[in-house]
Design a protein around this motif. Structure first.
Motif, PDB file in Angstrom:
ATOM      1  N   MET A 205       7.773  17.118   8.358  1.00 53.33           N
ATOM      2  CA  MET A 205       7.788  16.004   6.931  1.00 53.33           C
ATOM      3  C   MET A 205       7.036  16.237   6.063  1.00 53.33           C
ATOM      4  SD  MET A 205       6.167  11.735   7.572  1.00 53.33           S
ATOM      5  CE  MET A 205       7.155  10.662   7.405  1.00 53.33           C
ATOM      6  N   THR A 206       7.721  16.265   4.750  1.00 47.40           N
ATOM      7  CA  THR A 206       7.779  16.496   3.585  1.00 47.40           C
ATOM      8  C   THR A 206       6.684  15.619   3.015  1.00 47.40           C
ATOM      9  OG1 THR A 206       9.728  15.521   2.845  1.00 47.40           O
ATOM     10  CG2 THR A 206       9.207  18.021   3.388  1.00 47.40           C
ATOM     11  N   THR A 207       6.384  16.057   1.791  1.00 47.78           N
ATOM     12  CA  THR A 207       4.971  14.890   1.556  1.00 47.78           C
ATOM     13  C   THR A 207       5.712  14.634  -0.223  1.00 47.78           C
ATOM     14  OG1 THR A 207       3.336  15.717   1.605  1.00 47.78           O
ATOM     15  CG2 THR A 207       2.838  14.573   0.195  1.00 47.78           C
ATOM     16  N   LYS A 208       5.988  13.277  -0.342  1.00 47.11           N
ATOM     17  CA  LYS A 208       6.704  12.919  -1.543  1.00 47.11           C
ATOM     18  C   LYS A 208       5.190  13.401  -3.315  1.00 47.11           C
ATOM     19  CE  LYS A 208       9.034   9.211  -0.749  1.00 47.11           C
ATOM     20  NZ  LYS A 208       9.683   7.539  -1.463  1.00 47.11           N
ATOM     21  N   LEU A 209       6.253  13.722  -4.732  1.00 45.46           N
ATOM     22  CA  LEU A 209       5.927  14.480  -4.926  1.00 45.46           C
ATOM     23  C   LEU A 209       5.071  13.261  -6.520  1.00 45.46           C
ATOM     24  CD1 LEU A 209       4.512  17.212  -6.837  1.00 45.46           C
ATOM     25  CD2 LEU A 209       6.720  17.976  -8.150  1.00 45.46           C
ATOM     26  N   HIS A 210       4.231  12.991  -6.914  1.00 49.40           N
ATOM     27  CA  HIS A 210       3.662  11.763  -7.169  1.00 49.40           C
ATOM     28  C   HIS A 210       3.205  12.440  -8.363  1.00 49.40           C
ATOM     29  CE1 HIS A 210       4.878   8.270  -4.548  1.00 49.40           C
ATOM     30  NE2 HIS A 210       4.578   9.044  -3.111  1.00 49.40           N
ATOM     31  N   GLN A 211       2.646  12.811  -8.650  1.00 48.84           N
ATOM     32  CA  GLN A 211       1.803  13.686  -9.867  1.00 48.84           C
ATOM     33  C   GLN A 211       1.827  15.199  -9.810  1.00 48.84           C
ATOM     34  OE1 GLN A 211      -1.737  11.951  -9.202  1.00 48.84           O
ATOM     35  NE2 GLN A 211      -2.563  13.417  -8.484  1.00 48.84           N
TER      36      GLN A 211
END
Length: 83
Positions: free
Chosen positions: A1-7
């Protein structure tokens, strides 16, 4: 699972003995030499839309002494095998 890029996040790179800062953000990325303000900035849209490849090809064609690389050669020239 990948992590969303928020900042944005930054990483330091050492390329050919020179230090650079790479900033990755939801909009794209920026590569700047340490101690400088200006650098290379690309948006994700320009990369996925092909604009980045077009700009790279244009810059290479305008270089004073362009050196061909295997990536720039047609497949028939770059990947020859002897039989």
């Amino acid at each position: 699972m990948t992590t969303k890029l928020h900042q944005p996040f930054k990483r330091e790179l050492d390329l050919n003995g020179e230090k650079y800062t790479l900033t990755v953000s939801p909009e794209g990325f920026k590569l700047v030499q340490k101690g400088k303000r200006k650098g290379i900035e690309l948006t994700w849209a320009s990369i996925t839309g092909g604009e980045a490849a077009l700009a790279t090809a244009l810059n290479a064609s305008l270089a004073p002494n362009p050196r061909p690389s295997l990536e720039m050669m047609p497949r028939s020239l770059g990947n020859q095998t002897k039989h």
